[in-house]
Write an enzyme that holds these catalytic residues in place. Structure first.
Site, short mmCIF file in Angstrom:
data_model
loop_
_atom_site.label_atom_id
_atom_site.label_comp_id
_atom_site.label_asym_id
_atom_site.label_seq_id
_atom_site.Cartn_x
_atom_site.Cartn_y
_atom_site.Cartn_z
N SER A 9 0.89 -1.44 -0.03
CA SER A 9 0.03 0.34 0.13
C SER A 9 0.78 0.90 0.52
O SER A 9 1.79 1.96 0.76
CB SER A 9 -1.13 -0.23 1.40
OG SER A 9 -1.75 1.26 1.74
N HIS A 34 -1.43 -1.12 -3.93
CA HIS A 34 -2.28 -0.74 -3.95
C HIS A 34 -2.24 0.59 -3.02
O HIS A 34 -1.37 1.17 -2.51
CB HIS A 34 -2.33 -1.41 -2.34
CG HIS A 34 -4.26 -0.82 -1.62
ND1 HIS A 34 -5.09 -1.85 -2.32
CD2 HIS A 34 -4.12 -0.67 -0.96
CE1 HIS A 34 -5.93 -1.99 -1.43
NE2 HIS A 34 -5.77 -0.40 -0.05
N ASP A 36 -4.68 3.52 -1.92
CA ASP A 36 -6.06 4.04 -0.73
C ASP A 36 -5.64 5.71 -1.41
O ASP A 36 -5.53 6.40 -1.00
CB ASP A 36 -5.54 3.97 -0.04
CG ASP A 36 -4.74 2.45 0.69
OD1 ASP A 36 -6.47 1.87 0.35
OD2 ASP A 36 -4.11 1.91 1.53
N MET A 38 -9.06 8.47 0.07
CA MET A 38 -9.89 8.90 1.07
C MET A 38 -10.61 10.45 1.19
O MET A 38 -9.32 10.69 0.68
CB MET A 38 -9.54 8.62 2.16
CG MET A 38 -8.75 7.06 2.47
SD MET A 38 -7.24 7.15 4.35
CE MET A 38 -6.92 4.67 4.12
N HIS A 67 -7.68 1.65 -4.56
CA HIS A 67 -9.12 0.97 -3.45
C HIS A 67 -9.77 2.76 -3.03
O HIS A 67 -8.80 3.16 -2.42
CB HIS A 67 -8.54 0.58 -1.94
CG HIS A 67 -9.25 0.16 -0.61
ND1 HIS A 67 -9.13 0.06 0.39
CD2 HIS A 67 -10.65 -0.16 -1.04
CE1 HIS A 67 -9.83 0.35 0.93
NE2 HIS A 67 -10.65 -0.18 1.14
N MET A 69 -11.75 4.79 -1.11
CA MET A 69 -13.08 4.79 -0.03
C MET A 69 -13.51 5.84 0.02
O MET A 69 -13.42 6.97 0.69
CB MET A 69 -11.42 4.70 1.87
CG MET A 69 -11.73 2.94 1.27
SD MET A 69 -9.95 2.90 2.53
CE MET A 69 -8.68 3.00 1.74
N MET A 138 -11.61 -6.24 3.91
CA MET A 138 -11.01 -5.05 5.56
C MET A 138 -11.12 -5.98 7.00
O MET A 138 -11.92 -6.95 6.98
CB MET A 138 -11.87 -3.91 5.80
CG MET A 138 -12.06 -3.31 4.54
SD MET A 138 -10.12 -2.52 3.48
CE MET A 138 -9.25 -1.56 5.10
N ASP A 176 -7.20 -6.10 3.46
CA ASP A 176 -6.43 -5.66 4.01
C ASP A 176 -6.85 -4.96 4.94
O ASP A 176 -7.85 -4.53 5.52
CB ASP A 176 -7.11 -4.10 2.86
CG ASP A 176 -6.80 -3.04 2.52
OD1 ASP A 176 -5.17 -2.98 3.39
OD2 ASP A 176 -7.12 -2.01 2.11
C1 DX5 Z 1 -6.72 1.47 5.11
C2 DX5 Z 1 -6.40 1.29 3.80
C3 DX5 Z 1 -5.28 0.24 4.04
C4 DX5 Z 1 -3.81 0.83 4.41
C5 DX5 Z 1 -2.92 -0.49 5.28
O1 DX5 Z 1 -7.84 1.66 5.19
O2 DX5 Z 1 -7.11 0.88 3.25
O3 DX5 Z 1 -4.60 -0.26 2.33
O4 DX5 Z 1 -2.70 1.05 3.74
O5 DX5 Z 1 -2.17 -0.35 6.03
P1 DX5 Z 1 -1.42 -1.49 7.44
O6 DX5 Z 1 -1.04 -2.79 5.87
O7 DX5 Z 1 -0.20 -1.05 7.45
O8 DX5 Z 1 -2.84 -2.26 7.76
ZN ZN Z 2 -6.68 -0.08 0.70
#
Ligand code: DX5
Ligand code: ZN
Length: 221
Positions: A9, A34, A36, A38, A67, A69, A138, A176
């Site tokens: 990620s 990956h 993320d 947000m 991903h 969010m 998740m 994840d």
């Molecule tokens: C959290 C994200 C993850 C995050 C994972 O909401 O979707 O992808 O980056 O990080 P770690 O592996 O540190 O939990």
């Molecule tokens: Zn993620």
């Protein structure tokens, strides 16, 4: 059995040094990256958007596993497709019209991903599974890296894999949140084949070593 894929990620990388760090993860065996996204509404945190995906696209040929969010992700599917996503994953909890959202991803020619938060049961997404290339389970509440892995999500992974086998579906199952050497094997044993890892790979001093150790742990007999 599906090939095990490591998807580090980017949330855990140093963005001033991202190109170098991503290459180190690739050297350690990572095949996906990956990303993320947000929005501060669907999750209580803000990360990055299309411009960052577009810049990173120039520095690596890894498969981009985006991903989202964000609330009502259908509004931004085309933008992320254009920015360089290969797979786009949305949350079932974030979409008013899940089917239309997944269809939009497919119409953009991208891999279709659907994700569930820890409190969301598999039954909430069963009807969409035939449309999915990837299902993301998740194992933390989404929003932040570095949280503790929730092993009690494993029955959902098992259920998803059994459902695929029983119904002739071939979606990937991605995990994840809190994935590391201590639980990678457990994820695979339950039927996952993509491991997302933030703090246990891109936040490490030796990224290449961390990536290869995580993959070795996932594949251990
Ligand atoms: C959290 C994200 C993850 C995050 C994972 O909401 O979707 O992808 O980056 O990080 P770690 O592996 O540190 O939990
Ligand atoms: Zn993620």
């Amino acid at each position: 059995m599906k090939k095990i894929i490591l998807s580090p990620s980017a949330l855990s990388c140093d963005f001033a040094n991202a190109g170098v760090q991503i290459q180190q993860a690739k050297d350690g065996g990572a095949e996906y990256l990956h990303l993320d996204v947000m929005d501060g509404i669907f999750v209580p945190n803000i990360s990055f958007g299309q411009p960052v995906v577009k810049s990173l696209r120039k520095c690596t040929d890894l498969v981009f596993d985006v991903h989202l969010m964000i609330t009502e992700p259908i509004r931004y599917i085309e933008d992320f497709a254009k920015a360089g996503a290969d797979i786009i994953t949305v949350h079932v909890e974030a979409c008013q019209d899940v089917e239309a959202t997944l269809k939009k991803i497919k119409d953009c020619g991208k891999g279709v991903g659907l994700s569930i938060k820890p409190k969301t049961p598999v039954s909430d997404i069963v009807k969409y599974l035939p449309m999915c290339d990837l299902v993301l389970v998740m194992t933390v509440e989404p929003g932040f890296g570095g949280q503790k892995f929730m092993a009690d999500m494993m029955p959902k992974v098992k259920e998803l894999r059994e459902y695929a086998t029983a119904n002739g579906l071939s979606y990937d199952i991605s995990i994840d949140g809190g994935v590391g050497c201590d639980n990678a094997k457990l994820c695979v044993e339950n039927g996952a084949n993509i491991l997302v890892a933030g703090s246990s790979v891109l936040a490490k001093e030796d990224i290449k070593d961390a990536a290869s150790k995580l993959l070795a742990a996932a594949m251990a007999e």
